[in-house]
Design a protein around this motif. Structure first.
Motif, PDB file in Angstrom:
ATOM      1  N   MET A  51       0.809  -1.126  -0.155  1.00  0.00           N
ATOM      2  CA  MET A  51      -0.045  -0.008   0.077  1.00  0.00           C
ATOM      3  C   MET A  51       0.851   1.150   0.193  1.00  0.00           C
ATOM      4  SD  MET A  51      -2.759   1.225   2.836  1.00  0.00           S
ATOM      5  CE  MET A  51      -4.113   0.001   2.474  1.00  0.00           C
ATOM      6  N   TYR A  52       0.402   2.140  -0.871  1.00  0.00           N
ATOM      7  CA  TYR A  52       1.206   3.615  -0.955  1.00  0.00           C
ATOM      8  C   TYR A  52       1.015   4.242   0.364  1.00  0.00           C
ATOM      9  CZ  TYR A  52       2.288   8.265  -1.718  1.00  0.00           C
ATOM     10  OH  TYR A  52       2.986   9.525  -1.716  1.00  0.00           O
ATOM     11  N   SER A  53       2.309   4.931   0.708  1.00  0.00           N
ATOM     12  CA  SER A  53       2.183   5.791   2.244  1.00  0.00           C
ATOM     13  C   SER A  53       2.927   7.116   1.723  1.00  0.00           C
ATOM     14  CB  SER A  53       3.279   5.069   3.224  1.00  0.00           C
ATOM     15  OG  SER A  53       3.185   6.135   4.333  1.00  0.00           O
ATOM     16  N   PRO A  54       2.287   8.030   2.204  1.00  0.00           N
ATOM     17  CA  PRO A  54       2.700   9.489   1.881  1.00  0.00           C
ATOM     18  C   PRO A  54       3.942   9.797   2.827  1.00  0.00           C
ATOM     19  CG  PRO A  54       1.072   9.617   3.400  1.00  0.00           C
ATOM     20  CD  PRO A  54       0.916   8.048   2.971  1.00  0.00           C
ATOM     21  N   TRP A  55       4.324   8.686   3.708  1.00  0.00           N
ATOM     22  CA  TRP A  55       5.322   9.362   4.737  1.00  0.00           C
ATOM     23  C   TRP A  55       6.669   8.554   4.110  1.00  0.00           C
ATOM     24  CZ3 TRP A  55       3.461  12.537   7.947  1.00  0.00           C
ATOM     25  CH2 TRP A  55       2.118  12.254   8.278  1.00  0.00           C
ATOM     26  N   PRO A  56       7.743   9.413   3.889  1.00  0.00           N
ATOM     27  CA  PRO A  56       8.956   9.177   3.243  1.00  0.00           C
ATOM     28  C   PRO A  56      10.007   8.217   4.084  1.00  0.00           C
ATOM     29  CG  PRO A  56       9.204  11.335   4.245  1.00  0.00           C
ATOM     30  CD  PRO A  56       7.838  10.964   4.489  1.00  0.00           C
ATOM     31  N   GLU A  57      10.822   7.510   3.564  1.00  0.00           N
ATOM     32  CA  GLU A  57      11.798   6.710   4.199  1.00  0.00           C
ATOM     33  C   GLU A  57      12.636   7.385   4.186  1.00  0.00           C
ATOM     34  OE1 GLU A  57      12.596   3.226   1.688  1.00  0.00           O
ATOM     35  OE2 GLU A  57      10.209   2.263   1.976  1.00  0.00           O
ATOM     36  N   ALA A  58      13.590   7.168   5.212  1.00  0.00           N
ATOM     37  CA  ALA A  58      15.044   7.685   5.542  1.00  0.00           C
ATOM     38  C   ALA A  58      15.803   7.627   4.193  1.00  0.00           C
ATOM     39  CB  ALA A  58      15.693   7.096   6.692  1.00  0.00           C
ATOM     40  N   GLY A  59      16.410   8.788   4.010  1.00  0.00           N
ATOM     41  CA  GLY A  59      17.160   8.965   2.776  1.00  0.00           C
ATOM     42  C   GLY A  59      16.594   9.586   1.594  1.00  0.00           C
ATOM     43  N   THR A  60      15.482   9.607   1.823  1.00  0.00           N
ATOM     44  CA  THR A  60      14.606  10.589   0.644  1.00  0.00           C
ATOM     45  C   THR A  60      14.988  11.943   0.957  1.00  0.00           C
ATOM     46  OG1 THR A  60      12.548   9.061   1.258  1.00  0.00           O
ATOM     47  CG2 THR A  60      12.140  11.034  -0.158  1.00  0.00           C
ATOM     48  N   PRO A  61      15.223  12.682  -0.171  1.00  0.00           N
ATOM     49  CA  PRO A  61      15.303  14.025  -0.439  1.00  0.00           C
ATOM     50  C   PRO A  61      14.052  14.984  -0.229  1.00  0.00           C
ATOM     51  CG  PRO A  61      16.279  12.867  -2.299  1.00  0.00           C
ATOM     52  CD  PRO A  61      15.334  11.904  -1.636  1.00  0.00           C
ATOM     53  N   LEU A  62      14.115  16.073   0.610  1.00  0.00           N
ATOM     54  CA  LEU A  62      12.941  16.584   0.858  1.00  0.00           C
ATOM     55  C   LEU A  62      12.209  16.972  -0.416  1.00  0.00           C
ATOM     56  CD1 LEU A  62      14.060  19.245   3.765  1.00  0.00           C
ATOM     57  CD2 LEU A  62      12.686  16.815   3.892  1.00  0.00           C
ATOM     58  N   ASP A  63      12.720  17.176  -1.478  1.00  0.00           N
ATOM     59  CA  ASP A  63      12.045  17.722  -2.679  1.00  0.00           C
ATOM     60  C   ASP A  63      11.234  16.509  -3.238  1.00  0.00           C
ATOM     61  OD1 ASP A  63      13.912  16.061  -4.018  1.00  0.00           O
ATOM     62  OD2 ASP A  63      14.794  17.608  -5.095  1.00  0.00           O
ATOM     63  N   GLN A  64      11.382  15.310  -2.754  1.00  0.00           N
ATOM     64  CA  GLN A  64      10.650  14.181  -2.896  1.00  0.00           C
ATOM     65  C   GLN A  64       9.437  13.644  -1.747  1.00  0.00           C
ATOM     66  OE1 GLN A  64      12.623  10.882  -4.402  1.00  0.00           O
ATOM     67  NE2 GLN A  64      14.381  12.154  -5.311  1.00  0.00           N
ATOM     68  N   VAL A  65       9.263  14.663  -0.955  1.00  0.00           N
ATOM     69  CA  VAL A  65       8.299  14.315   0.209  1.00  0.00           C
ATOM     70  C   VAL A  65       7.139  15.092  -0.279  1.00  0.00           C
ATOM     71  CG1 VAL A  65       7.734  15.096   2.536  1.00  0.00           C
ATOM     72  CG2 VAL A  65      10.110  14.249   2.003  1.00  0.00           C
ATOM     73  N   ALA A  66       5.922  14.254  -0.060  1.00  0.00           N
ATOM     74  CA  ALA A  66       4.477  14.591  -0.332  1.00  0.00           C
ATOM     75  C   ALA A  66       4.347  15.886   0.581  1.00  0.00           C
ATOM     76  CB  ALA A  66       3.771  13.595  -0.058  1.00  0.00           C
ATOM     77  N   THR A  67       3.495  16.951   0.027  1.00  0.00           N
ATOM     78  CA  THR A  67       3.107  18.111   0.581  1.00  0.00           C
ATOM     79  C   THR A  67       1.541  18.173   0.863  1.00  0.00           C
ATOM     80  OG1 THR A  67       2.964  19.303  -1.465  1.00  0.00           O
ATOM     81  CG2 THR A  67       5.360  19.259  -0.499  1.00  0.00           C
ATOM     82  N   PRO A  68       1.210  18.997   1.692  1.00  0.00           N
ATOM     83  CA  PRO A  68       1.902  19.620   2.688  1.00  0.00           C
ATOM     84  C   PRO A  68       2.630  18.865   3.577  1.00  0.00           C
ATOM     85  CG  PRO A  68      -0.414  20.013   3.071  1.00  0.00           C
ATOM     86  CD  PRO A  68      -0.337  19.208   1.600  1.00  0.00           C
ATOM     87  N   MET A  69       3.734  19.256   4.269  1.00  0.00           N
ATOM     88  CA  MET A  69       4.475  18.522   5.106  1.00  0.00           C
ATOM     89  C   MET A  69       5.243  19.217   5.840  1.00  0.00           C
ATOM     90  SD  MET A  69       4.567  15.120   6.138  1.00  0.00           S
ATOM     91  CE  MET A  69       4.382  14.271   4.541  1.00  0.00           C
ATOM     92  N   PRO A  70       5.064  19.265   7.313  1.00  0.00           N
ATOM     93  CA  PRO A  70       5.989  19.915   8.269  1.00  0.00           C
ATOM     94  C   PRO A  70       7.544  19.057   8.456  1.00  0.00           C
ATOM     95  CG  PRO A  70       4.373  18.755   9.584  1.00  0.00           C
ATOM     96  CD  PRO A  70       3.980  18.619   8.196  1.00  0.00           C
TER      97      PRO A  70
END
Length: 362
Positions: free
Chosen positions: A1-20
């Motif tokens: 299942m897809y999760s919007p939460w990034p794994e360690a090592g993910t660059p911030l420009d690939q993080v789903a937004t909006p996100m603190p």
């Protein structure tokens, strides 16, 4: 299942937004700086966990030397008691049979639990819920200029302290205040005046607790205070920069948001609305500051949209699809809007933590 939460090592420009997102190095520096200051001036430090609501951040504060935690509600304290924290101060008047039952249950499993009271009604309720076998520690909350809760005079504080001390089910623990910024002189006058009255009555006053992030580094101006409480300092926000408490280099939290529309030359729309940024203005006329585009103004929020006046930049403002970083007006509220918080170092995700005490408002 897809999760919007990034794994360690993910660059911030690939993080789903909006996100603190939380900068690990700035977070650690804020914790070290505050603890060192309090130790230099001989004051205990008790962090208010309302800002982060995260167990691992509270642990980092305790590891740095904090004496315990400050919670605002029983449900919040329950989360941290479950995580093994054994010195908790709840800075809220606790009233009603249901809450008093929960408070007693919490007291039975937390080694050092204390609460506040500013009226005989609150004290009587506490006294009826506890017993002499294991009395509850109660501090008298004093209004030294914050104009929220608190007794209004040293005489009233001393009288309420006597009432607490007279109950076998309670133990008088001292005085507490949440003052207005810039109020050191008023705080000292109230605390020292009350201490003199208590001494005349033969009552010990072991704790004198002051608080607030805006005046955190002025805590030494209140010599009668034995401890300081602060929450926002751990992340800092736009209001703390305005107060002179920190610089932009101390801001540990930003909210990543995507430009989803450029309907006119002077207007942009972001995907971070009131459910991500909070509508808490804290005296500002707009809803956050866009890093690197400080002249742009977030003029309005609906639930999922932030409308930005970009007339100062026009075509030079980031195009549709770009990710911007927003400095929130009030970081504490943002924490309560998300289930998890993303941490990073140098723009690379390091971990994702549950906001364990999110929604604990009762």
């Amino acid at each position: 299942m897809y999760s919007p939460w990034p794994e360690a090592g993910t660059p911030l420009d690939q993080v789903a937004t909006p996100m603190p997102v939380i900068d690990e190095d700035r977070l650690a520096a804020n914790i070290r700086r505050t603890q060192a200051y309090c130790e230099e001036h001989g004051k205990a430090f008790r962090p208010h966990i309302k800002t982060h609501k995260i167990v691992s951040v509270a642990q980092a504060q305790r590891d740095a030397g904090a004496v315990g935690l400050n919670c605002q509600k029983i449900s919040e304290a329950e989360v941290f008691a479950d995580a093994g924290f054994d010195d908790i101060l709840i800075t809220y008047n606790i009233l009603g049979a249901a809450k008093l039952r929960r408070l007693r249950a919490l007291h039975e499993r937390v080694a050092h639990l204390s609460v506040v009271a500013d009226s005989a009604v609150t004290v009587e309720g506490l006294a009826g819920a506890f017993d002499a076998a294991r009395p509850l520690t109660v501090l008298v909350e004093c209004d030294t200029g914050g104009k929220r809760c608190g007794v209004q005079t040293p005489e009233a504080a001393a009288a309420l302290a006597e009432r607490i001390a007279a109950s076998p089910a309670l133990r008088f623990g001292g005085l507490l205040t949440y003052p207005a910024p810039g109020g050191a002189e008023a705080i000292e006058a109230f605390l020292s005046g009350t201490m003199a009255l208590l001494a005349a009555k033969g009552l010990d006053c072991p704790v004198r607790s002051s608080g607030g992030s805006p005046d955190l580094f002025k805590a030494h101006l209140v010599p009668s205070a034995t401890e300081h409480r602060a929450g926002t300092y751990v992340y800092n926000d736009r209001s703390m920069v305005r107060a002179g408490h920190c610089t932009r280099a101390d801001l540990a939290m930003h909210i990543l948001a995507t430009v989803v529309s450029r309907p006119t030359e002077n207007r942009a729309v972001l995907d971070a609305g009131s459910k991500a940024l909070t509508s808490d203005l804290l005296g500002f006329s707009d809803y956050g500051e866009i890093d690197g585009f400080e002249e742009a103004r977030i003029l309005s929020l609906s639930e999922e949209h932030a409308v930005v006046d970009i007339s100062a930049y026009g075509a030079a403002f980031p195009p549709i699809g770009s990710v911007v970083r927003i400095v929130p007006n009030h970081t504490c509220v943002v924490s309560n809007l998300f289930d998890r918080m993303v941490f990073h170092r140098g723009g690379i995700v390091t971990r994702v933590e549950d906001v364990a005490a999110r929604g604990t408002v009762w």
